[in-house]
Design an enzyme around this catalytic site. Structure first.
Site, PDB file in Angstrom:
ATOM      1  N   VAL A  46       0.872  -1.185   0.000  1.00  0.00           N
ATOM      2  CA  VAL A  46       0.000   0.000   0.000  1.00  0.00           C
ATOM      3  C   VAL A  46       0.903   1.228   0.000  1.00  0.00           C
ATOM      4  O   VAL A  46       2.098   1.125   0.185  1.00  0.00           O
ATOM      5  CB  VAL A  46      -0.928   0.065   1.236  1.00  0.00           C
ATOM      6  N   LYS A  77      -1.359  15.431  -7.817  1.00  0.00           N
ATOM      7  CA  LYS A  77      -2.020  15.671  -6.522  1.00  0.00           C
ATOM      8  C   LYS A  77      -1.730  17.103  -6.064  1.00  0.00           C
ATOM      9  O   LYS A  77      -0.565  17.477  -5.919  1.00  0.00           O
ATOM     10  CB  LYS A  77      -1.493  14.660  -5.493  1.00  0.00           C
ATOM     11  N   LEU A 332       9.599   1.485   6.717  1.00  0.00           N
ATOM     12  CA  LEU A 332       8.773   1.070   7.850  1.00  0.00           C
ATOM     13  C   LEU A 332       9.613   0.534   9.006  1.00  0.00           C
ATOM     14  O   LEU A 332       9.177   0.561  10.155  1.00  0.00           O
ATOM     15  CB  LEU A 332       7.760   0.020   7.390  1.00  0.00           C
ATOM     16  N   THR A 343       2.927  10.730   4.524  1.00  0.00           N
ATOM     17  CA  THR A 343       4.290  11.118   4.880  1.00  0.00           C
ATOM     18  C   THR A 343       5.325   9.990   4.841  1.00  0.00           C
ATOM     19  O   THR A 343       6.521  10.263   4.954  1.00  0.00           O
ATOM     20  CB  THR A 343       4.296  11.716   6.299  1.00  0.00           C
TER      21      THR A 343
END
Ligand SMILES: Cc1cc2nc3c(=O)[nH]c(=O)nc-3n(C[C@H](O)[C@H](O)[C@H](O)COP(=O)(O)OP(=O)(O)OC[C@H]3O[C@@H](n4cnc5c(N)ncnc54)[C@H](O)[C@@H]3O)c2cc1C
Length: 506
Positions: A46, A77, A332, A343
């Site tokens: 994701v 965006k 991560l 972010t």
């Protein structure tokens, strides 16, 4: 002995962004770079919305924008629309850009604040080119002439991050990065220094390195499971700890912005790509069950689902040491803050930039390591405060979750920022930290936190002069946007459209 070989563990967005950047920056240095990943383990899969800084990352690598967009199904965006955050029924856009233009070196929002306190009732967003363009589904590249209103915005992308990793993989392999497929089953250390020396794969092969970049995702295989660098848990402030994600068919033209809708518990994202819409629901298991979360998400999609929903578990916070011994955690494995302001990929980029700037020229230098850790700590903390602002600047109290936030004691850094704003509309700018004053102001005003006073520098001009100026600015924004191209048309004319968009569907 300097660094001869860098080993990157992990081939998600973090691993391939690191491999691409290092292979570009360190070319001709004689340093070899290898990357180990396991298809069987896979990636989180994701992560679709980004911040404008990613453009500088791509540009530094010499990546062609239209090619990259086509390869990743990307749209442009201009910001994020927040629905139902201040009160149910409210909505506002946090734009990538300014509100108006400074006059006599004073930001327009100070003048607006003065007008507002004397009865002017036009919202600040009407003076933002990015907000108005987003609301009208328009897009073009910013104008380089800073005198024009069309220069006052920036933009990012909404894309398929797995395709971005594939794109960067081709880039990095072309520059000599050697990829090894396999699962790491053992990590070996030097007894004297504690430095990691090599990784053993399930095939029996060993991969050695002088510097290891841990991009192994939430598990933090090197930084945590081996070096026990520690994790600063921020669940007290950001208690959401689960998400469920699912793509669906798009129901219309892709919008040039992401949407984040607050729910009774948690919030839901909607990210339009060229060919489909990404959706997800972020929630806290203490306040809502997995089944209700799934129903909430699936019951509010605009089209048929295109894959099985994917559930993700996380704990918000950051690694206590991002760089420890000869291991640097990126992605991560370095920490996770919920994706409310897109972010994570940006924090990957910050990690890579700091690593390149502080690259060890021998065995990991303690001062470089300290500086790196300090920089990343600041980046994470400032993002945390900004995310938390969305939850606490609210008038909602329709669930235990919203009441939890209303009674929360805030980090000092955030409390002082809110006080400075409420007293006279001041937003202190930091040298480091991704969100600049316009971002804070968008959330403050969008969620009905309005200052009691204004900055006295706004008295430099008379009220009628400010009022005329605001009127002209608003008209200029509207007129200019009425002539701007439609977002989808712009993607096509830019040569960035995938076949589905070229053929007009959706
Ligand atoms: C719900 C959710 C929504 C998100 N939305 C956004 C967003 O909109 N925008 C954004 O910027 N970010 C977002 N993110 C974050 C984004 O997805 C991640 O930051 C990004 O994908 C980087 O992940 P990663 O590469 O660190 O880890 P991963 O994708 O998990 O990759 C880990 C890699 O390590 C490898 N690995 C692990 N263990 C081993 C082993 N033993 N042996 C060999 N290989 C191993 C795996 O094979 C994999 O290649 C979101 C995250 C979540 C959870």
């Amino acid at each position: 002995m300097g660094i001869q070989h860098i080993c990157i563990l992990g081939g998600g967005t973090a691993g391939w962004m690191t491999a691409a950047a290092l292979s570009h920056k360190l070319q001709k240095s004689g340093i070899s770079i290898g990357l180990v990943e396991s298809e069987q383990i896979g990636t989180v899969g994701v992560g679709e919305a980004t911040l404008p800084h990613i453009r500088y990352f791509n540009r530094a690598l010499g990546i062609n924008e239209a090619e990259f967009m086509k390869a990743t199904n990307a749209t442009f965006k201009l910001g994020i629309e927040f629905c139902d955050w201040g009160r149910v029924g409210d909505s506002y856009i946090h734009p990538f850009g300014d509100f108006g233009k400074p006059v006599r070196n004073i930001e327009f929002y100070h003048y607006w604040n003065r007008l507002r306190l004397s009865g002017h009732d036009v919202g600040l967003d009407e003076y933002s080119y990015a907000v108005m363009a987003a609301e009208h589904g328009k897009f073009h590249l910013p104008d380089s002439d800073t005198k024009k209103i069309e220069s006052t915005f920036s933009y990012a992308y909404q894309f398929d991050s797995s395709l971005y990793a594939d794109f960067l993989r081709a880039f990095a392999e072309h520059r000599g990065v050697k990829r090894t497929e396999g699962r790491v089953i053992e990590v070996q250390q030097d007894n004297a220094t504690g430095h990691i020396t090599r990784l053993k794969l399930d095939s029996g092969e060993y991969i050695a390195g002088d510097l290891f970049i841990d991009c192994s995702g939430f598990r933090g295989l090197l930084i945590e499971q081996k070096l026990s660098a520690g994790y600063e848990d921020w669940s007290e402030w950001l208690p959401c700890n689960r998400a469920i994600a699912v793509p669906c068919e798009a129901s219309g033209k892709p919008l040039p912005y992401t949407r984040a809708t607050a729910r009774k518990v948690g919030w839901q994202w909607r990210i339009p790509l060229q060919h489909r819409t990404g959706n997800g629901y972020v929630y806290c298991s203490e306040f809502v069950s997995d089944d209700v979360a799934r129903e909430t998400l699936l019951g509010s999609l605009e089209g048929n689902i295109l894959a099985e929903p994917n559930r993700l578990y996380f704990k918000t916070g950051r690694r206590k040491k991002f760089w420890d011994k000869n291991v640097v955690a990126v992605g991560l494995s370095a920490g996770f803050l919920e994706p409310l302001e897109s972010t994570s990929i940006h924090l990957i980029q910050e990690g890579i930039t700091a690593l390149v700037e502080l690259f060890p020229n021998g065995h990991a230098n303690d001062l470089d390591m300290e500086e790196y850790n300090l920089r990343m700590e600041l980046q994470f903390e400032r993002v945390r405060d900004f995310l938390l602002l969305h939850y606490v600047a609210t008038q909602r109290d329709d669930s235990d979750m919203w009441r939890y936030f209303r009674n929360m004691s805030l980090p000092d850094s955030l409390r002082s920022k809110i006080e400075a704003w409420l007293s006279r509309g001041l937003v202190p700018a930091y040298e480091r930290g991704v969100f600049l004053p316009p971002s804070w102001i968008a959330v403050f005003t969008g969620q009905n936190l309005l200052p009691r006073g204004y900055d006295p520098r706004a008295n430099l001009l008379s009220r009628s002069r400010i009022s005329d100026m605001a009127h002209i600015l608003r008209r200029t924004v509207r007129e200019t946007i009425s002539r701007a191209p439609d977002h989808s048309d712009f993607i096509r004319s830019y040569g960035a459209a995938i076949p589905e968009l070229v053929s007009g569907s959706p």
